[in-house]
Design an enzyme around this catalytic site. Structure first.
Site, PDB file in Angstrom:
ATOM      1  N   ASP A   1       0.652  -1.369  -0.064  1.00  0.00           N
ATOM      2  CA  ASP A   1      -0.370   0.122  -0.201  1.00  0.00           C
ATOM      3  C   ASP A   1       0.530   1.318  -0.180  1.00  0.00           C
ATOM      4  O   ASP A   1       2.139   0.988   0.400  1.00  0.00           O
ATOM      5  CB  ASP A   1      -0.731   0.622   1.427  1.00  0.00           C
ATOM      6  CG  ASP A   1      -1.956   0.709   1.086  1.00  0.00           C
ATOM      7  OD1 ASP A   1      -3.127   0.177   0.795  1.00  0.00           O
ATOM      8  OD2 ASP A   1      -1.402   1.641   1.230  1.00  0.00           O
TER       9      ASP A   1
ATOM     10  N   LYS B   1     -10.920  -4.049  -7.499  1.00  0.00           N
ATOM     11  CA  LYS B   1     -12.775  -3.510  -7.742  1.00  0.00           C
ATOM     12  C   LYS B   1     -12.352  -1.763  -8.729  1.00  0.00           C
ATOM     13  O   LYS B   1     -11.395  -1.758  -9.073  1.00  0.00           O
ATOM     14  CB  LYS B   1     -11.992  -2.786  -5.969  1.00  0.00           C
ATOM     15  CG  LYS B   1     -13.128  -1.434  -5.789  1.00  0.00           C
ATOM     16  CD  LYS B   1     -13.327  -1.123  -4.124  1.00  0.00           C
ATOM     17  CE  LYS B   1     -12.045  -0.013  -3.805  1.00  0.00           C
ATOM     18  NZ  LYS B   1     -12.273   0.118  -2.572  1.00  0.00           N
TER      19      LYS B   1
ATOM     20  N   ASP C   1      -7.704  -4.197  -4.104  1.00  0.00           N
ATOM     21  CA  ASP C   1      -8.784  -3.217  -3.406  1.00  0.00           C
ATOM     22  C   ASP C   1      -8.904  -1.734  -3.251  1.00  0.00           C
ATOM     23  O   ASP C   1      -9.226  -0.882  -2.530  1.00  0.00           O
ATOM     24  CB  ASP C   1      -9.626  -3.436  -1.980  1.00  0.00           C
ATOM     25  CG  ASP C   1     -10.822  -3.190  -1.262  1.00  0.00           C
ATOM     26  OD1 ASP C   1     -11.659  -2.825  -2.812  1.00  0.00           O
ATOM     27  OD2 ASP C   1     -10.354  -2.956  -0.101  1.00  0.00           O
TER      28      ASP C   1
HETATM   29  C1  LIG Z   1     -10.255   0.746  -0.024  1.00  0.00           C
HETATM   30  S1  LIG Z   1      -9.309   0.729   0.790  1.00  0.00           S
HETATM   31  C2  LIG Z   1      -8.279  -0.702   1.120  1.00  0.00           C
HETATM   32  C3  LIG Z   1      -8.758  -1.374   2.302  1.00  0.00           C
HETATM   33  C4  LIG Z   1      -7.657  -2.759   2.801  1.00  0.00           C
HETATM   34  N1  LIG Z   1      -8.647  -3.698   1.376  1.00  0.00           N
HETATM   35  C5  LIG Z   1      -8.309  -3.545   4.016  1.00  0.00           C
HETATM   36  O1  LIG Z   1      -9.843  -4.323   3.501  1.00  0.00           O
HETATM   37  O2  LIG Z   1      -7.997  -3.048   5.054  1.00  0.00           O
HETATM   38  C6  LIG Z   1      -7.877   1.207  -1.064  1.00  0.00           C
HETATM   39  C7  LIG Z   1      -6.484   1.562  -0.303  1.00  0.00           C
HETATM   40  O3  LIG Z   1      -5.665   1.484  -1.705  1.00  0.00           O
HETATM   41  C8  LIG Z   1      -4.884   2.289  -1.832  1.00  0.00           C
HETATM   42  N2  LIG Z   1      -4.359   2.798  -2.885  1.00  0.00           N
HETATM   43  C9  LIG Z   1      -4.335   3.464  -3.178  1.00  0.00           C
HETATM   44  N3  LIG Z   1      -4.006   3.352  -4.464  1.00  0.00           N
HETATM   45  C10 LIG Z   1      -2.610   2.925  -4.280  1.00  0.00           C
HETATM   46  C11 LIG Z   1      -1.560   2.530  -5.111  1.00  0.00           C
HETATM   47  N4  LIG Z   1      -1.172   3.494  -6.266  1.00  0.00           N
HETATM   48  N5  LIG Z   1      -0.621   2.152  -4.963  1.00  0.00           N
HETATM   49  C12 LIG Z   1      -0.880   1.298  -3.613  1.00  0.00           C
HETATM   50  N6  LIG Z   1      -2.065   1.675  -2.626  1.00  0.00           N
HETATM   51  C13 LIG Z   1      -2.467   2.195  -3.029  1.00  0.00           C
HETATM   52  C14 LIG Z   1      -4.705   3.412  -0.362  1.00  0.00           C
HETATM   53  O4  LIG Z   1      -3.632   4.012   0.385  1.00  0.00           O
HETATM   54  C15 LIG Z   1      -6.074   2.887   0.258  1.00  0.00           C
HETATM   55  O5  LIG Z   1      -5.453   1.715   1.406  1.00  0.00           O
END
Ligand SMILES: C[S@@+](CC[C@H](N)C(=O)[O-])C[C@H]1O[C@@H](n2cnc3c(N)ncnc32)[C@H](O)[C@@H]1O
Length: 246
Positions: A115, A197, A157
């Site tokens: 992440d 997602k 996700d």
């Molecule tokens: C909805 S949350 C995920 C929740 C996780 N599946 C859980 O169950 O705890 C979406 C995540 O995607 C991450 N994210 C978005 N773009 C990203 C990227 N380019 N690289 C890594 N993480 C990313 C965000 O930082 C965020 O923590």
């Protein structure tokens, strides 16, 4: 006074909600939409259930539902969880692939979680925190760790930060989905799965069609725990066909 956005970012995680009393929050929140969000959060049975089951987020139940239905995770599997923070999908994956070795009679799997935000340690998971999944060097860190071991499932996700401009948000989401798909086809073993997602939009069909070039079975899934008023859907590709040279 906290703004609604600050409260939202702070409170999607159950842990944070536990530390701040609802009444404190209510009195600090400005704006009708934020108050609405808080009421919804407080009356959400999945938030309560996540707290009881020690999941870091209600999102856990989306993966639980999808995996209960489609059985993509098994003991001994190698899994990459993209956009894993705060970590509830990782918690689910660790248990299902037995990467914490909790069941000594079953094969021990591997879970790598990445992440761009910090991820607090989870026993049984290898954490790649503060790394942008789309950056080539982050993907190299993952593949170096995997050391040519092919993956059974790539989960995502991930969601981009919302700009408020729907077309731009959809485009950014689509870029993330294709980054996951490209990575998945490179690191997956035959018959592997990918779960991504996506937001329901005009590009869903195209992504579905592109996934179907690599996976025998592609489905759009909307778990019950995904809020009905959210455009969120999941595309599940099963039975990776493999690349010619794999
Ligand atoms: C909805 S949350 C995920 C929740 C996780 N599946 C859980 O169950 O705890 C979406 C995540 O995607 C991450 N994210 C978005 N773009 C990203 C990227 N380019 N690289 C890594 N993480 C990313 C965000 O930082 C965020 O923590």
């Amino acid at each position: 006074m906290l703004t609604g956005l600050q409260i939202r970012t702070l409170s999607t995680c159950v842990k944070t909600l536990r530390k701040v009393s609802p009444n404190d929050l209510k009195s600090k929140i400005k704006g009708v939409s934020s108050q609405h969000w808080l009421s919804r959060q407080l009356s959400d049975p999945y938030v309560e259930k996540a707290k009881r089951m020690n999941y870091r987020c209600r999102s856990a139940f989306k993966l639980v539902e999808i995996d209960d239905r489609f059985k993509i995770l098994h003991p001994g599997h190698v899994v990459v969880d993209c956009g894993a923070s705060p970590g509830s999908w990782t918690q689910v994956a660790v248990k299902r692939v037995n990467s914490d070795g909790a069941n000594q009679t079953l094969a021990k799997g591997t879970v790598c979680s990445i992440d761009k935000q910090h991820i607090y340690p989870i026993e049984g998971a290898v954490i790649f925190g503060n790394m942008d999944f789309t950056a080539p060097e982050s993907q190299k860190s993952l593949t170096d760790f995997l050391n040519d071991e092919k993956v059974h499932a790539v989960l995502s996700d991930m969601a981009p930060n919302a700009t408020g401009i729907r077309e731009l948000d959809n485009e950014n989401m689509l870029k993330l989905c294709y980054a996951v798909l490209r990575f998945a086809v490179q690191v997956s073993r035959k018959e592997a799965s990918v779960l991504v997602k996506m937001w329901q939009c005009g590009s869903t069909k195209k992504l579905e069609a592109d996934m179907a070039r690599f996976y025998d079975n592609v489905k759009v899934v909307k778990p019950n725990s995904s809020r009905m008023d959210s455009a969120e859907i999941f595309l599940l590709g099963r039975n990776f066909k493999g690349l010619k040279d794999s």
